[in-house]
Scaffold this motif. Sequence first.
Motif, PDB file in Angstrom:
ATOM      1  N   HIS A   1     -64.973  91.883 -16.793  1.00  0.00           N
ATOM      2  CA  HIS A   1     -64.598  93.205 -16.564  1.00  0.00           C
ATOM      3  C   HIS A   1     -64.088  94.016 -18.187  1.00  0.00           C
ATOM      4  N   VAL A   2     -65.117  94.616 -18.065  1.00  0.00           N
ATOM      5  CA  VAL A   2     -65.646  95.320 -19.241  1.00  0.00           C
ATOM      6  C   VAL A   2     -65.249  96.906 -19.024  1.00  0.00           C
ATOM      7  N   THR A   3     -64.894  97.443 -18.356  1.00  0.00           N
ATOM      8  CA  THR A   3     -64.339  98.629 -17.433  1.00  0.00           C
ATOM      9  C   THR A   3     -63.709  99.400 -18.667  1.00  0.00           C
ATOM     10  N   VAL A   4     -63.660 100.353 -19.138  1.00  0.00           N
ATOM     11  CA  VAL A   4     -62.318 100.609 -19.482  1.00  0.00           C
ATOM     12  C   VAL A   4     -61.987 102.426 -19.554  1.00  0.00           C
ATOM     13  N   LYS A   5     -60.764 102.366 -18.913  1.00  0.00           N
ATOM     14  CA  LYS A   5     -60.499 103.580 -18.089  1.00  0.00           C
ATOM     15  C   LYS A   5     -59.936 104.404 -19.300  1.00  0.00           C
ATOM     16  N   PRO A   6     -60.316 105.740 -18.790  1.00  0.00           N
ATOM     17  CA  PRO A   6     -59.677 106.765 -20.671  1.00  0.00           C
ATOM     18  C   PRO A   6     -58.307 106.296 -20.534  1.00  0.00           C
ATOM     19  N   SER A   7     -57.341 105.945 -19.223  1.00  0.00           N
ATOM     20  CA  SER A   7     -55.952 106.110 -19.515  1.00  0.00           C
ATOM     21  C   SER A   7     -55.716 105.111 -20.418  1.00  0.00           C
ATOM     22  N   MET A   8     -56.701 103.763 -20.026  1.00  0.00           N
ATOM     23  CA  MET A   8     -56.314 102.874 -20.717  1.00  0.00           C
ATOM     24  C   MET A   8     -56.168 102.790 -22.258  1.00  0.00           C
ATOM     25  N   TYR A   9     -58.180 103.884 -22.416  1.00  0.00           N
ATOM     26  CA  TYR A   9     -58.198 103.720 -24.147  1.00  0.00           C
ATOM     27  C   TYR A   9     -57.156 104.653 -25.074  1.00  0.00           C
ATOM     28  N   ALA A  10     -56.375 105.680 -23.884  1.00  0.00           N
ATOM     29  CA  ALA A  10     -55.629 106.311 -24.596  1.00  0.00           C
ATOM     30  C   ALA A  10     -54.371 105.593 -25.089  1.00  0.00           C
ATOM     31  N   LYS A  11     -53.975 104.597 -23.970  1.00  0.00           N
ATOM     32  CA  LYS A  11     -52.859 104.089 -24.442  1.00  0.00           C
ATOM     33  C   LYS A  11     -52.424 102.977 -25.476  1.00  0.00           C
ATOM     34  N   TYR A  12     -53.514 102.724 -25.835  1.00  0.00           N
ATOM     35  CA  TYR A  12     -54.034 101.676 -26.731  1.00  0.00           C
ATOM     36  C   TYR A  12     -53.898 102.988 -28.125  1.00  0.00           C
ATOM     37  N   TYR A  13     -54.745 103.145 -28.324  1.00  0.00           N
ATOM     38  CA  TYR A  13     -55.198 104.501 -28.824  1.00  0.00           C
ATOM     39  C   TYR A  13     -53.268 105.225 -29.407  1.00  0.00           C
ATOM     40  N   PHE A  14     -52.912 105.251 -28.984  1.00  0.00           N
ATOM     41  CA  PHE A  14     -51.443 105.653 -29.170  1.00  0.00           C
ATOM     42  C   PHE A  14     -50.628 104.710 -29.293  1.00  0.00           C
ATOM     43  N   GLU A  15     -50.763 103.741 -28.941  1.00  0.00           N
ATOM     44  CA  GLU A  15     -49.806 102.249 -29.858  1.00  0.00           C
ATOM     45  C   GLU A  15     -50.723 102.141 -31.025  1.00  0.00           C
ATOM     46  N   LEU A  16     -51.941 102.155 -31.206  1.00  0.00           N
ATOM     47  CA  LEU A  16     -52.362 101.772 -32.555  1.00  0.00           C
ATOM     48  C   LEU A  16     -51.974 103.230 -33.886  1.00  0.00           C
ATOM     49  N   ARG A  17     -51.589 104.855 -32.759  1.00  0.00           N
ATOM     50  CA  ARG A  17     -51.488 105.542 -33.676  1.00  0.00           C
ATOM     51  C   ARG A  17     -49.842 105.597 -34.565  1.00  0.00           C
ATOM     52  N   SER A  18     -49.392 104.985 -33.326  1.00  0.00           N
ATOM     53  CA  SER A  18     -47.964 104.715 -33.498  1.00  0.00           C
ATOM     54  C   SER A  18     -47.311 103.579 -34.881  1.00  0.00           C
ATOM     55  N   LEU A  19     -48.469 103.108 -35.425  1.00  0.00           N
ATOM     56  CA  LEU A  19     -48.547 102.007 -36.549  1.00  0.00           C
ATOM     57  C   LEU A  19     -49.023 102.796 -37.736  1.00  0.00           C
ATOM     58  N   ASN A  20     -49.804 103.961 -37.538  1.00  0.00           N
ATOM     59  CA  ASN A  20     -49.989 104.921 -38.586  1.00  0.00           C
ATOM     60  C   ASN A  20     -50.529 106.381 -38.132  1.00  0.00           C
ATOM     61  N   PRO A  21     -49.440 106.895 -37.880  1.00  0.00           N
ATOM     62  CA  PRO A  21     -48.990 108.040 -37.524  1.00  0.00           C
ATOM     63  C   PRO A  21     -49.678 109.158 -38.092  1.00  0.00           C
ATOM     64  N   MET A  22     -50.160 109.173 -39.299  1.00  0.00           N
ATOM     65  CA  MET A  22     -50.120 110.154 -40.359  1.00  0.00           C
ATOM     66  C   MET A  22     -52.193 110.452 -40.559  1.00  0.00           C
ATOM     67  N   ASP A  23     -52.560 109.049 -40.460  1.00  0.00           N
ATOM     68  CA  ASP A  23     -53.798 108.935 -40.912  1.00  0.00           C
ATOM     69  C   ASP A  23     -54.743 107.695 -40.156  1.00  0.00           C
ATOM     70  N   LEU A  24     -55.371 108.225 -38.473  1.00  0.00           N
ATOM     71  CA  LEU A  24     -56.242 107.422 -38.031  1.00  0.00           C
ATOM     72  C   LEU A  24     -57.561 108.222 -37.589  1.00  0.00           C
ATOM     73  N   PRO A  25     -58.735 107.032 -38.102  1.00  0.00           N
ATOM     74  CA  PRO A  25     -60.213 107.716 -38.176  1.00  0.00           C
ATOM     75  C   PRO A  25     -60.424 108.274 -36.554  1.00  0.00           C
ATOM     76  N   LEU A  26     -59.546 108.007 -36.193  1.00  0.00           N
ATOM     77  CA  LEU A  26     -59.973 108.408 -34.646  1.00  0.00           C
ATOM     78  C   LEU A  26     -58.935 110.203 -33.515  1.00  0.00           C
ATOM     79  N   LYS A  27     -59.690 109.978 -32.654  1.00  0.00           N
ATOM     80  CA  LYS A  27     -58.885 111.740 -32.638  1.00  0.00           C
ATOM     81  C   LYS A  27     -59.282 110.810 -30.536  1.00  0.00           C
ATOM     82  N   PRO A  28     -57.765 111.281 -29.550  1.00  0.00           N
ATOM     83  CA  PRO A  28     -57.618 111.345 -28.059  1.00  0.00           C
ATOM     84  C   PRO A  28     -58.912 111.442 -27.935  1.00  0.00           C
ATOM     85  N   LEU A  29     -59.610 110.954 -27.011  1.00  0.00           N
ATOM     86  CA  LEU A  29     -61.112 110.751 -26.941  1.00  0.00           C
ATOM     87  C   LEU A  29     -61.059 112.664 -25.694  1.00  0.00           C
ATOM     88  N   ASP A  30     -62.355 113.266 -25.955  1.00  0.00           N
ATOM     89  CA  ASP A  30     -62.251 114.591 -25.128  1.00  0.00           C
ATOM     90  C   ASP A  30     -62.558 113.869 -23.412  1.00  0.00           C
TER      91      ASP A  30
END
Length: 266
Positions: free
Chosen positions: A187-216
């Motif tokens: 099960h390597v499927t990654v739904k956009p909602s799952m990716y977004a959840k992890y993205y914002f969790e990681l962003r909360s640890l470095n709110p000012m400067d991550l090299p990623l933006k939410p997926l379009d």
Amino acid sequence: FHFLLFSRMTDRKSNTTSSIYVSSTISAPNVQNLIRAVSTILHDQIQEDETVGTRVQTHEDLFVFSEEKYIRQKPDAFSPTALERLRQQPSVDDISNFIKALYECAEFSTECCVLSLIFINRLIAFTGLPLHATNWRPLVFCALLVAQKVWDDRYLGNADFAYIYPFFNLVEVNDLERKFLRLLQYHVTVKPSMYAKYYFELRSLNPMDLPLKPLDAHTAEQLEARSSHFTNMLQEDEERGAKTMFWSKGTDGVVSGKPKSFAVLS
């Protein structure tokens, strides 16, 4: 700086295994911040699991991810200093430096850091595997290997990964990958909602400067379609009893032996 991926960690006594040096080009602070955020989450999980004290027994399938298994098979290959380093509790910096070295050697896209964390947490959820001092490196290694194949158009073959991280030979890398995928139930499927959840969790640890933006919308759709395709292909491999994963050799002419971004010194 120069980063010694393998020999500084293990200090093998044998000179038959090359030492691998990496001239790091990860100069962008935001990339380092993403890797550190991933490392912080993994470190917190290791500390939590150490507090609980759960251990994987040698007869369990999950023991394949423990470096202790390979130490037992080759006890003369490790100096006392190497064993002490392998078995000590990692700091956030230890985990971060390991991921940076793999990132630089294999030339992952930054999204692979997010996917690798998703896959590790999914494996933990499916199996109850505790993270500890001697299994976090193999798990991070496997997760990044799989993440690159799921996300990147060009990815290294397993022979290249064995070359980058020669703690494992090619046969062991293939076995680790297969076991990792089986325990994920492919099960390597990654739904956009799952990716977004992890993205914002990681962003909360470095709110000012991550090299990623939410997926379009287009990229999110592409991620789900691509990862779902690989899930289906891997399940078909398993049903056919294929001896190797369909993606094991790499893509687009990437050849085994000399991945970019590092020099091998004897």
